[in-house]
Structures are given as C-alpha cells and as structure tokens.
Scaffold this motif. Structure first.
Motif, PDB file in Angstrom:
ATOM      1  N   GLU A 154      -5.631   5.152  -0.865  1.00 28.29           N
ATOM      2  CA  GLU A 154      -4.879   6.348  -0.992  1.00 28.29           C
ATOM      3  C   GLU A 154      -4.694   6.836   0.451  1.00 28.29           C
ATOM      4  O   GLU A 154      -5.686   7.318   1.073  1.00 28.29           O
ATOM      5  CB  GLU A 154      -5.179   7.320  -1.805  1.00 28.29           C
ATOM      6  N   ALA A 213       5.585  10.150   0.907  1.00 30.86           N
ATOM      7  CA  ALA A 213       4.779   9.069   0.208  1.00 30.86           C
ATOM      8  C   ALA A 213       5.526   8.013   0.119  1.00 30.86           C
ATOM      9  O   ALA A 213       6.614   8.141  -0.997  1.00 30.86           O
ATOM     10  CB  ALA A 213       3.843   9.386  -0.835  1.00 30.86           C
ATOM     11  N   VAL A 214       5.659   6.777   0.520  1.00 32.23           N
ATOM     12  CA  VAL A 214       6.454   5.418   0.084  1.00 32.23           C
ATOM     13  C   VAL A 214       5.585   4.358  -0.057  1.00 32.23           C
ATOM     14  O   VAL A 214       4.437   4.196   0.688  1.00 32.23           O
ATOM     15  CB  VAL A 214       7.414   5.312   1.009  1.00 32.23           C
ATOM     16  N   LYS A 215       6.205   3.188  -0.614  1.00 34.55           N
ATOM     17  CA  LYS A 215       5.279   1.795  -0.431  1.00 34.55           C
ATOM     18  C   LYS A 215       5.768   1.318   0.736  1.00 34.55           C
ATOM     19  O   LYS A 215       6.715   0.955   1.513  1.00 34.55           O
ATOM     20  CB  LYS A 215       6.292   1.213  -1.562  1.00 34.55           C
ATOM     21  N   GLU A 242       0.853  -1.031  -0.118  1.00 32.98           N
ATOM     22  CA  GLU A 242       0.068   0.107   0.157  1.00 32.98           C
ATOM     23  C   GLU A 242       0.823   1.170  -0.082  1.00 32.98           C
ATOM     24  O   GLU A 242       1.909   1.448   0.454  1.00 32.98           O
ATOM     25  CB  GLU A 242      -1.006   0.078   1.235  1.00 32.98           C
ATOM     26  N   GLU A 243       0.288   2.370  -0.220  1.00 34.14           N
ATOM     27  CA  GLU A 243       0.801   3.393  -0.444  1.00 34.14           C
ATOM     28  C   GLU A 243       0.516   4.120   0.797  1.00 34.14           C
ATOM     29  O   GLU A 243      -0.442   4.277   1.435  1.00 34.14           O
ATOM     30  CB  GLU A 243       0.597   4.570  -1.457  1.00 34.14           C
ATOM     31  N   THR A 289      -3.036  -5.213  -4.281  1.00 33.46           N
ATOM     32  CA  THR A 289      -1.906  -3.896  -4.052  1.00 33.46           C
ATOM     33  C   THR A 289      -2.811  -2.578  -3.914  1.00 33.46           C
ATOM     34  O   THR A 289      -3.355  -2.518  -5.023  1.00 33.46           O
ATOM     35  CB  THR A 289      -0.809  -4.100  -4.842  1.00 33.46           C
ATOM     36  N   PHE A 290      -2.171  -1.693  -3.490  1.00 32.49           N
ATOM     37  CA  PHE A 290      -2.654  -0.316  -3.640  1.00 32.49           C
ATOM     38  C   PHE A 290      -4.264  -0.258  -3.761  1.00 32.49           C
ATOM     39  O   PHE A 290      -4.729   0.365  -4.662  1.00 32.49           O
ATOM     40  CB  PHE A 290      -1.973   0.392  -4.772  1.00 32.49           C
ATOM     41  N   TYR A 301      11.029  -2.294  -0.343  1.00 40.70           N
ATOM     42  CA  TYR A 301      10.042  -1.322   0.377  1.00 40.70           C
ATOM     43  C   TYR A 301      10.655  -0.810   1.492  1.00 40.70           C
ATOM     44  O   TYR A 301      11.282  -1.500   2.305  1.00 40.70           O
ATOM     45  CB  TYR A 301       8.920  -2.341   0.726  1.00 40.70           C
ATOM     46  N   ASP A 303      10.145   9.762  -2.608  1.00 40.67           N
ATOM     47  CA  ASP A 303       8.702  10.242  -2.586  1.00 40.67           C
ATOM     48  C   ASP A 303       8.042   9.511  -3.806  1.00 40.67           C
ATOM     49  O   ASP A 303       8.460   9.827  -5.002  1.00 40.67           O
ATOM     50  CB  ASP A 303       8.328  11.520  -2.269  1.00 40.67           C
ATOM     51  N   ILE A 304       7.089   8.480  -3.816  1.00 38.56           N
ATOM     52  CA  ILE A 304       6.630   7.802  -5.009  1.00 38.56           C
ATOM     53  C   ILE A 304       5.661   8.848  -5.812  1.00 38.56           C
ATOM     54  O   ILE A 304       5.320   8.494  -6.858  1.00 38.56           O
ATOM     55  CB  ILE A 304       5.964   6.392  -4.586  1.00 38.56           C
ATOM     56  N   ASP A 305       5.184   9.848  -5.231  1.00 33.73           N
ATOM     57  CA  ASP A 305       4.308  10.586  -5.807  1.00 33.73           C
ATOM     58  C   ASP A 305       5.012  11.653  -6.624  1.00 33.73           C
ATOM     59  O   ASP A 305       4.612  12.023  -7.845  1.00 33.73           O
ATOM     60  CB  ASP A 305       3.182  11.442  -4.786  1.00 33.73           C
TER      61      ASP A 305
END
Length: 179
Positions: free
Chosen positions: A171, A51-53, A41-42, A167-168, A147, A89-91
């Motif tokens: 948000e 924002a990370v996994k 999940e984020e 997964t995901f 991760y 940051d994944i975003d």
C-alpha cells in the motif's frame, strides 16, 4: 569394502543441509535484496495524492500517465506542457480533475498498432510502497486503457522486481515531505 572417509562424509551431509536452511531463512542474507512487487500495484500521484492503479510494465521503457487536453507552450524560452490530470481515486471513488503545467523534459516517438505518435515527457512525483519517486512520464490519453499509470523499465530499475503472478502487494504510504 567401504571407503574410510564415507562415514565422515555421511555425518557432514545433515550439518551442511542444516547450515544451508538456516542461511536461507536469515535476514542478513537478504538485507540488500530489492523489493518484489506485483504487476499491478496501488500508487499515489503527487501533489494531489490521487490513489490509482499502476501497471508495472517491463515491456515499456518510459513510464506513461493519463493526461487530457495536452497543450504545448513556451515559458521563459523553455518548452512547457499544460494538461488535465483526470483520474478516479480507487480509495475514495472521487473523480479528480486538475489542470497542471510542467516543463517538458523531452518528447518521445511511440510506435504501436495504430502507427507512430509523439508524446511530451514531464517529471512527476509518484509514490509506490513507502518510497517517493520523481520520474519521467510521457503524457497520453489513456482513457481506453485499464490502468491510468504505466511504470516502465527506467523507473522499475529503481523500484525493484516484478512478480507477474502477484497484484497489490504493497500500500502506498508516502507523504509529500518524504522526498
């Protein structure tokens, strides 16, 4: 010869199925059910809101977070730890590097294929879905891991259920004041 109650029985079967189907689809029956999340999940790490996994790992007891340059020190007679939080940051794809200090809650001995090691454990705030959690995280260099944050069973029992086929699913939507 037919049993005298068999005709009554046949009339009630469709009614029983209809009642069962309606009860399955109704919200009140599931109102108290825990949320179901995917195995990845984020999430957000606070106070930086990075924002990370997050890997939701039912095989781990204690949650773990990527940290570098870990230093133990004493402050006012208590054990503290200073470390660098270095995450992508994944975003925004922005690299976040922040030096943090936290009081050490405890230390744990982790056994793995490479032997055993001791890791400091600190309290950190993270957001998963719309819920903020302040939980214990062991600090470890997870650069070689996929991760940067692993959520263990102690935290998962508060978060909800894990569906390993997903997964995901949510948000993160927390504000720091949402404590």
């Amino acid at each position: 010869m037919r049993h005298p109650l068999s005709s009554i029985h046949h009339r009630f079967i469709p009614l029983m199925f209809a009642a069962a189907a309606l009860s399955l689809g109704s919200t009140p029956g599931f109102a108290g059910s825990p949320q179901v999340l995917g195995w990845v999940e984020e999430g957000l790490i606070f106070p930086e809101k990075v924002a990370v996994k997050f890997k939701l790992d039912t095989g781990a007891l204690t949650s773990s977070m990527h940290a570098e340059n870990i230093e133990l020190f004493e402050k006012n007679g208590d054990d503290w730890v200073r470390f660098t939080l270095e995450l992508q940051d994944i975003d925004t794809d922005e690299k976040i590097e922040k030096r943090l200090e936290r009081e050490m809650v405890r230390d744990i001995k982790v056994r793995g294929a490479g032997g055993a090691e001791e890791r400091p454990v600190v309290m950190m705030k993270v957001c998963l879905g719309n819920q903020m959690y302040e939980e214990q995280f062991s600090l470890n260099d997870r650069d070689k891991m996929n991760y940067p944050v692993l959520i263990g069973r102690r935290t998962l029992e508060k978060v909800g259920l894990v569906d390993s086929s997903k997964t995901f699913t949510v948000e993160p939507s927390c504000t720091e004041s949402a404590q």
